[in-house]
Enzyme design. Structure first.
Site, PDB file in Angstrom:
ATOM      1  N   GLY A  12       0.845  -1.188   0.000  1.00 28.71           N
ATOM      2  CA  GLY A  12       0.000   0.000   0.000  1.00 28.71           C
ATOM      3  C   GLY A  12       0.877   1.233   0.000  1.00 28.71           C
ATOM      4  N   LEU A  13       0.249   2.353  -0.187  1.00 27.00           N
ATOM      5  CA  LEU A  13       0.989   3.612  -0.243  1.00 27.00           C
ATOM      6  C   LEU A  13       1.595   3.977   1.116  1.00 27.00           C
ATOM      7  CD1 LEU A  13      -1.468   5.680  -2.469  1.00 27.00           C
ATOM      8  CD2 LEU A  13       0.786   4.785  -3.122  1.00 27.00           C
ATOM      9  N   SER A  14       2.562   4.862   1.080  1.00 26.15           N
ATOM     10  CA  SER A  14       3.201   5.354   2.294  1.00 26.15           C
ATOM     11  C   SER A  14       2.150   5.980   3.213  1.00 26.15           C
ATOM     12  CB  SER A  14       4.253   6.404   1.920  1.00 26.15           C
ATOM     13  OG  SER A  14       4.861   6.928   3.076  1.00 26.15           O
ATOM     14  N   GLY A  15       2.140   5.554   4.455  1.00 22.73           N
ATOM     15  CA  GLY A  15       1.205   6.110   5.425  1.00 22.73           C
ATOM     16  C   GLY A  15      -0.153   5.434   5.469  1.00 22.73           C
ATOM     17  N   ALA A  16      -0.365   4.399   4.656  1.00 22.44           N
ATOM     18  CA  ALA A  16      -1.676   3.740   4.604  1.00 22.44           C
ATOM     19  C   ALA A  16      -1.965   2.905   5.850  1.00 22.44           C
ATOM     20  CB  ALA A  16      -1.786   2.866   3.355  1.00 22.44           C
ATOM     21  N   GLY A  17      -0.926   2.464   6.542  1.00 22.95           N
ATOM     22  CA  GLY A  17      -1.135   1.675   7.754  1.00 22.95           C
ATOM     23  C   GLY A  17      -0.515   0.287   7.731  1.00 22.95           C
ATOM     24  N   LYS A  18       0.371   0.030   6.781  1.00 20.10           N
ATOM     25  CA  LYS A  18       1.006  -1.286   6.662  1.00 20.10           C
ATOM     26  C   LYS A  18       1.759  -1.663   7.929  1.00 20.10           C
ATOM     27  CE  LYS A  18       3.389   0.057   3.152  1.00 20.10           C
ATOM     28  NZ  LYS A  18       2.878   1.437   3.177  1.00 20.10           N
ATOM     29  N   SER A  19       2.637  -0.803   8.383  1.00 18.71           N
ATOM     30  CA  SER A  19       3.446  -1.106   9.572  1.00 18.71           C
ATOM     31  C   SER A  19       2.582  -1.199  10.821  1.00 18.71           C
ATOM     32  CB  SER A  19       4.537  -0.047   9.768  1.00 18.71           C
ATOM     33  OG  SER A  19       5.453  -0.107   8.696  1.00 18.71           O
ATOM     34  N   SER A  86       6.140  -1.786  -1.880  1.00 16.42           N
ATOM     35  CA  SER A  86       6.196  -2.723  -3.016  1.00 16.42           C
ATOM     36  C   SER A  86       5.245  -2.298  -4.130  1.00 16.42           C
ATOM     37  CB  SER A  86       5.961  -4.172  -2.580  1.00 16.42           C
ATOM     38  OG  SER A  86       4.911  -4.342  -1.694  1.00 16.42           O
TER      39      SER A  86
END
Length: 181
Positions: A12-19, A86
């Site tokens: 997902g995009l930067s800041g979307a909540g992956k981490s 990614s």
């Protein structure tokens, strides 16, 4: 019989909540007896992919490295959680082809919401053209067409997203179901 290893691949995009989701998923899996490792994109860039830039070739190399380490861990019974933008579908598909029990999780969120959340102001700068090659703005992000799980961090709570991910892992027999009260 031991639980099989698997890879939960957050994209997902930067800041979307992956981490955020990766960090929330890990302790739940550990409580269920799954050995877990998190491969966070930022940490991997610092330690395993130091010196790589943000060209397409460098981004691809970084993702392939994460995929290789994930494959090694998963084949040894580890539940691997990756959290990396990614951005390119072809490289994610290359990793998918090499990793059994690959669960792609697309963390979806609009550019408007990401810009609103962005405390560093990177999206605003990218939208003004001040940052080149910014994924989702001036560099492509190819969202997965058919991920195993799609969550939306704009419209779902963290708990709802985790429930969707866990349900998929349980349905595929990759993690034991939670004990019911």
């Amino acid at each position: 019989m031991a639980q099989p290893g698997f890879v939960v691949w957050f994209t997902g995009l930067s800041g979307a909540g992956k981490s955020t989701l990766a960090e929330a998923l890990a302790p739940v899996l550990r409580e269920r007896g799954v050995p877990v490792e998190i491969l966070d994109g930022d940490e991997v860039r610092t330690n395993l992919s130091k010196g790589l830039g943000f060209s397409k070739e460098d981004r691809d190399t970084n993702i392939l490295r994460i995929g290789y380490v994930a494959k090694l861990l998963a084949r040894n019974g580890v539940g691997v959680i990756t959290a990396a933008i990614s951005p390119y579908a072809d490289i994610r598909n290359q990793v998918r082809a090499q990793v059994p029990n690959f669960i792609e999780v697309h963390v979806d969120c609009s550019i408007d919401e990401l810009t609103r959340r962005d405390v560093k102001g990177l999206y605003a700068k990218a939208l003004r053209g001040e940052i080149a090659n910014f994924t989702g703005v001036s560099d492509p992000y190819e969202a997965p067409e058919h991920p195993e799980v799609r969550v939306n961090s704009e419209s779902q709570t963290e708990a709802e997203s985790l429930a969707d991910i866990l349900a998929t892992l349980e349905q595929r027999g990759l993690v034991p179901a939670a004990a019911r009260a």
